[in-house]
Design a protein around this motif. Structure first.
Motif, PDB file in Angstrom:
ATOM      1  N   TRP A 210      56.593  83.258  13.899  1.00 44.18           N
ATOM      2  CA  TRP A 210      56.795  84.507  13.185  1.00 44.18           C
ATOM      3  C   TRP A 210      57.838  85.335  13.948  1.00 44.18           C
ATOM      4  CZ3 TRP A 210      52.407  81.845  13.735  1.00 44.18           C
ATOM      5  CH2 TRP A 210      51.543  81.678  12.651  1.00 44.18           C
ATOM      6  N   LEU A 211      58.927  85.688  13.301  1.00 36.42           N
ATOM      7  CA  LEU A 211      59.987  86.475  13.917  1.00 36.42           C
ATOM      8  C   LEU A 211      59.997  87.878  13.314  1.00 36.42           C
ATOM      9  CD1 LEU A 211      62.882  83.846  13.967  1.00 36.42           C
ATOM     10  CD2 LEU A 211      61.052  84.211  15.638  1.00 36.42           C
ATOM     11  N   GLN A 212      60.194  88.893  14.168  1.00 38.76           N
ATOM     12  CA  GLN A 212      60.189  90.271  13.703  1.00 38.76           C
ATOM     13  C   GLN A 212      61.606  90.839  13.714  1.00 38.76           C
ATOM     14  OE1 GLN A 212      57.386  92.089  16.380  1.00 38.76           O
ATOM     15  NE2 GLN A 212      58.822  92.171  18.090  1.00 38.76           N
ATOM     16  N   SER A 213      61.940  91.595  12.665  1.00 35.58           N
ATOM     17  CA  SER A 213      63.297  92.132  12.552  1.00 35.58           C
ATOM     18  C   SER A 213      63.529  93.309  13.482  1.00 35.58           C
ATOM     19  CB  SER A 213      63.574  92.559  11.107  1.00 35.58           C
ATOM     20  OG  SER A 213      62.714  93.627  10.723  1.00 35.58           O
ATOM     21  N   MET A 214      62.471  93.993  13.880  1.00 39.05           N
ATOM     22  CA  MET A 214      62.590  95.156  14.764  1.00 39.05           C
ATOM     23  C   MET A 214      62.055  94.812  16.143  1.00 39.05           C
ATOM     24  SD  MET A 214      60.765  98.904  14.400  1.00 39.05           S
ATOM     25  CE  MET A 214      61.703  99.336  12.942  1.00 39.05           C
TER      26      MET A 214
END
Length: 236
Positions: A210-214
């Motif tokens: 899971w990658l977060q944009s912020m």
């Protein structure tokens, strides 16, 4: 036990408990709750039933708190709510011996009593990007359910065996614990912290990520120009 995630940009996790049911969370993170809960704080909570002061020390190394708080519902039951600390989303994870996860420091919100929260990875990288604290991930193991808060929009990938991905460490929010992770210096990317190279995380499959944009660091940098100047305030 029933859970509800309310809201969009700054969601709230509401957990409704029947009589005698328990939930564990970091001390001080509760936002609101109904009366009648038995509230107890200990270093032994969040240890997957193993207990002990050393479990609390492992959490501290992983960026968590030494003491966790246990909420036990009274005979009438009740609910307790935890608000997200950053704009983003809240995810529910099922934890068992076959499903263990690594979550970025500060993302753990709450869990059922038999989930173990400990340090999974601590790597010292550039102080300029990571505030001198390096990259820290907590490991969620044991048996039960955990809730984590992830920043910004979330993009998910399923990496197959033999596949890998290079990721800025701040955007790596959550991944399955069995996935190999290493850090490499990538040449050719000019930046003010490392000259002509940049540290990226190399995550390899098989497994889910899971990658977060912020990232908290980028959010802090974005609002910093709008904060009052402490030096000028103190001199005046």
């Amino acid at each position: 036990m029933k859970t509800t995630i309310v809201g969009t940009t700054m969601p709230v996790l509401e957990i409704t408990l029947e009589a005698g049911e328990q939930i564990i969370a970091e001390g001080g993170d509760v936002s609101w709750l109904t009366p009648g809960f038995d509230i107890e704080t200990s270093t032994g909570f969040g240890s997957g039933g193993k207990g002990g002061f050393m479990s609390g020390l492992k959490r501290m190394v992983g960026g968590g708190q030494l003491f966790l708080t246990q909420y036990t519902a009274s005979g009438a039951g009740g609910f307790v709510a935890f608000a997200a600390q950053l704009p983003g989303t809240i995810r529910e994870l099922t934890i068992d011996p076959a499903d263990q996860f690594m979550v970025q420091q500060g993302s753990y919100m709450a869990s059922t009593p038999h989930v173990e929260v400990s340090v999974g990875l601590q790597t010292k990288l550039g102080a300029g990007i990571f505030g001198g604290a390096g990259v820290v991930f907590q490991k969620l193991a044991g048996q039960g359910t955990a809730w984590v808060q992830l920043a910004g929009e979330i993009v998910e990938y399923e990496l197959q065996a033999g596949q890998s991905m290079l990721i800025h460490p701040g955007h790596l929010a959550l991944y399955r614990a069995e996935m190999p992770l290493e850090f490499a210096t990538i040449k050719g990317i000019k930046n003010k912290f490392f000259g002509d190279s940049l540290f990226l995380a190399k995550l390899s499959g098989p497994g889910h990520v899971w990658l977060q944009s912020m990232t908290p660091a980028k959010l802090a940098a974005a609002i910093e120009p709008y904060l009052p100047d402490k030096s000028s305030s103190s001199s005046s």
